[in-house]
Design a protein around this motif. Structure first.
Motif, short mmCIF file in Angstrom:
data_model
loop_
_atom_site.label_atom_id
_atom_site.label_comp_id
_atom_site.label_asym_id
_atom_site.label_seq_id
_atom_site.Cartn_x
_atom_site.Cartn_y
_atom_site.Cartn_z
N VAL A 82 0.86 10.04 -5.48
CA VAL A 82 0.73 10.41 -4.03
C VAL A 82 1.89 10.27 -3.19
O VAL A 82 2.60 9.14 -2.91
CB VAL A 82 -0.39 9.75 -3.39
CG1 VAL A 82 -0.71 10.11 -2.01
CG2 VAL A 82 -1.80 9.92 -4.22
N SER A 83 2.50 11.47 -2.77
CA SER A 83 3.75 11.35 -1.99
C SER A 83 3.82 12.28 -0.88
O SER A 83 2.78 13.27 -0.80
CB SER A 83 4.82 11.91 -2.84
OG SER A 83 4.59 13.11 -3.22
N HIS A 84 4.52 12.03 0.29
CA HIS A 84 4.70 12.88 1.26
C HIS A 84 6.03 12.93 1.87
O HIS A 84 7.03 11.77 1.83
CB HIS A 84 3.81 12.18 2.44
CG HIS A 84 3.65 12.96 3.88
ND1 HIS A 84 2.93 14.09 3.86
CD2 HIS A 84 4.19 12.74 5.02
CE1 HIS A 84 2.84 14.59 4.98
NE2 HIS A 84 3.83 13.83 5.81
N ASP A 92 2.62 8.87 11.47
CA ASP A 92 1.74 9.99 11.07
C ASP A 92 1.87 10.17 9.89
O ASP A 92 1.22 10.59 9.04
CB ASP A 92 2.30 10.95 11.83
CG ASP A 92 2.28 11.18 13.29
OD1 ASP A 92 1.38 10.65 13.68
OD2 ASP A 92 2.63 12.02 14.01
N ALA A 93 3.30 9.71 9.14
CA ALA A 93 3.33 9.93 7.60
C ALA A 93 2.59 9.09 6.86
O ALA A 93 2.04 9.56 5.74
CB ALA A 93 4.92 9.62 7.27
N ILE A 94 2.31 7.58 7.26
CA ILE A 94 1.32 6.87 6.41
C ILE A 94 0.00 7.16 6.75
O ILE A 94 -0.83 7.38 5.76
CB ILE A 94 1.56 5.54 7.15
CG1 ILE A 94 2.92 4.89 6.90
CG2 ILE A 94 0.39 4.32 6.70
CD1 ILE A 94 3.34 3.52 7.72
N GLU A 95 -0.39 7.98 7.89
CA GLU A 95 -1.85 8.38 7.90
C GLU A 95 -2.02 9.59 6.87
O GLU A 95 -3.13 9.68 6.67
CB GLU A 95 -2.28 8.69 9.46
CG GLU A 95 -2.07 7.49 10.43
CD GLU A 95 -2.43 7.82 11.58
OE1 GLU A 95 -2.32 8.92 12.14
OE2 GLU A 95 -2.96 6.93 12.58
N ALA A 96 -1.14 10.43 7.01
CA ALA A 96 -1.12 11.65 6.23
C ALA A 96 -1.27 11.30 4.70
O ALA A 96 -2.00 11.83 4.03
CB ALA A 96 0.13 12.63 6.30
N ILE A 97 -0.54 10.18 4.21
CA ILE A 97 -0.57 9.92 2.82
C ILE A 97 -1.70 9.18 2.53
O ILE A 97 -2.42 9.44 1.37
CB ILE A 97 0.64 9.00 2.44
CG1 ILE A 97 0.97 9.14 1.08
CG2 ILE A 97 0.42 7.50 2.62
CD1 ILE A 97 2.34 8.82 0.52
N ARG A 119 0.87 -1.11 -0.02
CA ARG A 119 0.01 0.02 0.10
C ARG A 119 0.88 1.16 -0.17
O ARG A 119 0.64 2.20 -0.75
CB ARG A 119 -0.79 0.09 1.11
CG ARG A 119 -2.06 0.82 1.15
CD ARG A 119 -3.25 0.76 2.15
NE ARG A 119 -2.66 1.29 3.32
CZ ARG A 119 -3.57 1.64 4.28
NH1 ARG A 119 -5.07 1.41 3.99
NH2 ARG A 119 -3.30 2.07 5.55
N ASN A 120 1.82 1.22 0.74
CA ASN A 120 2.70 2.54 0.92
C ASN A 120 4.28 1.81 0.98
O ASN A 120 4.31 0.88 1.86
CB ASN A 120 2.21 3.32 2.10
CG ASN A 120 0.85 3.77 2.10
OD1 ASN A 120 0.77 4.54 1.13
ND2 ASN A 120 0.22 3.45 2.92
N VAL A 121 5.35 2.67 0.61
CA VAL A 121 6.47 2.46 0.94
C VAL A 121 7.11 3.88 1.68
O VAL A 121 6.76 5.11 1.10
CB VAL A 121 7.29 2.16 -0.42
CG1 VAL A 121 6.95 0.62 -0.80
CG2 VAL A 121 7.18 3.09 -1.48
N VAL A 122 7.93 3.56 2.58
CA VAL A 122 8.32 4.53 3.46
C VAL A 122 9.79 4.50 3.42
O VAL A 122 10.61 3.45 3.96
CB VAL A 122 7.91 4.37 4.99
CG1 VAL A 122 8.61 5.65 5.66
CG2 VAL A 122 6.57 4.54 4.93
N GLY A 125 1.74 4.48 -2.33
CA GLY A 125 2.04 5.71 -1.78
C GLY A 125 3.24 5.80 -1.41
O GLY A 125 4.12 4.82 -1.01
N ILE A 126 4.06 7.08 -1.65
CA ILE A 126 5.54 7.16 -1.45
C ILE A 126 5.80 8.12 -0.31
O ILE A 126 5.42 9.28 -0.31
CB ILE A 126 6.22 7.89 -2.77
CG1 ILE A 126 5.78 7.00 -3.95
CG2 ILE A 126 7.44 7.81 -2.78
CD1 ILE A 126 6.19 5.54 -3.81
#
Length: 272
Positions: A230-232, A256-261, A114-117, A199-200
């Motif tokens: 979609v990036s953050h 927080d970053a994952i929730e924001a994205i 779903r997302n990569v951090v 998400g990035i």
């Protein structure tokens, strides 16, 4: 209301072993996010050639194996609502060198990621101008040495010996990882992931002497210009060893970053 994914997976950096990411994993769990830490396999049955030319492969294989073990674990059937737990989606967090294998894994499994951090991660800058050797001295003198000198129960001097043994368990893989740290460039792969709907998140540290913020910040700015991605971007008040030194702060920043994205992925409201 956001639907949290069932699992967040941490992949450690160069020559990492499982304990390396334990502090931030525990801190993240205490803040309400189930997670696991994936350690690279050493002494695997991969060839020397693959270890040297594709150091990410062992990590990628490990990520896949761990997640498969979780999804097929019969113990889930013995837990309350265990049969209803689904591990269809995972958020991957790669610290330092760990940013390289998560990019490769996500490309191969984009339907399940779903997302990569990219947490103070390598491969976000042009390797032809990646002036790495001069960064080693301030990293060792200002970050690593003080950390070891003032170690606590989460990291002891015996872990330094363990790290050496870990590196020597498969020296060819260690050399491959070392080479990948200074030569990998995942910017194109990350951009492609963005087009695939993943998400990035890019996290840097203002005091990081090893993965300095500016190149990653510039790359994040380029991603932000693309309306299809979609990036953050987050810049923390920590150095490269933040996950070990300040795990509560850094774990909270990841959450927080994952929730924001995820909020950014929600459909935008149109005012009439």
């Amino acid at each position: 209301e956001l639907k949290s994914p069932e699992m967040l997976a941490y992949i450690g950096g160069f020559c990492a072993f499982k304990k390396t990411m334990r502090p931030i994993g525990q801190a993240t769990a205490e803040q309400g996010r189930a997670n696991l830490r994936v350690k690279p396999v050493r002494g695997s049955d991969r060839s020397v050639w693959k270890d040297l030319t594709d150091a990410t492969g062992v990590h990628v294989d490990t990520i896949d194996a761990v997640l498969n073990d979780i999804t097929t674990n019969p113990m889930l059937q013995d837990t309350e609502n265990g049969s209803k737990i689904e591990f269809n989606f995972v958020d991957l967090v790669g610290h330092s060198y760990g940013g390289d294998p998560i990019a490769q894994y996500a490309l191969e499994h984009s339907d399940n990621v779903r997302n990569v951090v990219f947490h103070k991660a390598v491969a976000l800058e042009d390797p032809s101008v990646f002036n790495f050797p001069p960064r080693l001295k301030p990293f060792f003198t200002q970050e690593l040495a003080p950390f070891i000198r003032h170690h606590d129960s989460d990291f002891s001097l015996s872990d330094i010996v363990r790290l050496g043994r870990h590196a020597l368990a498969d020296p060819f893989q260690t050399i491959g990882e070392m080479y990948a740290c200074v030569r990998a460039d995942n910017r194109e792969a990350i951009t492609h992931l963005g087009y695939l709907g993943v998400g990035i998140v890019i996290i840097t540290g203002k005091k990081d002497n090893l993965i300095i913020p500016q190149p990653a910040r510039d790359f994040a700015a380029e991603l932000a210009k693309n309306s299809d991605i979609v990036s953050h971007y987050v810049e923390l008040e920590t150095d490269h060893l933040g996950p070990q030194k300040e795990p509560v702060y850094e774990g909270g920043a990841v959450i927080d970053a994952i929730e924001a994205i995820e909020q950014k992925k929600l459909p935008h409201l149109e005012l009439v």
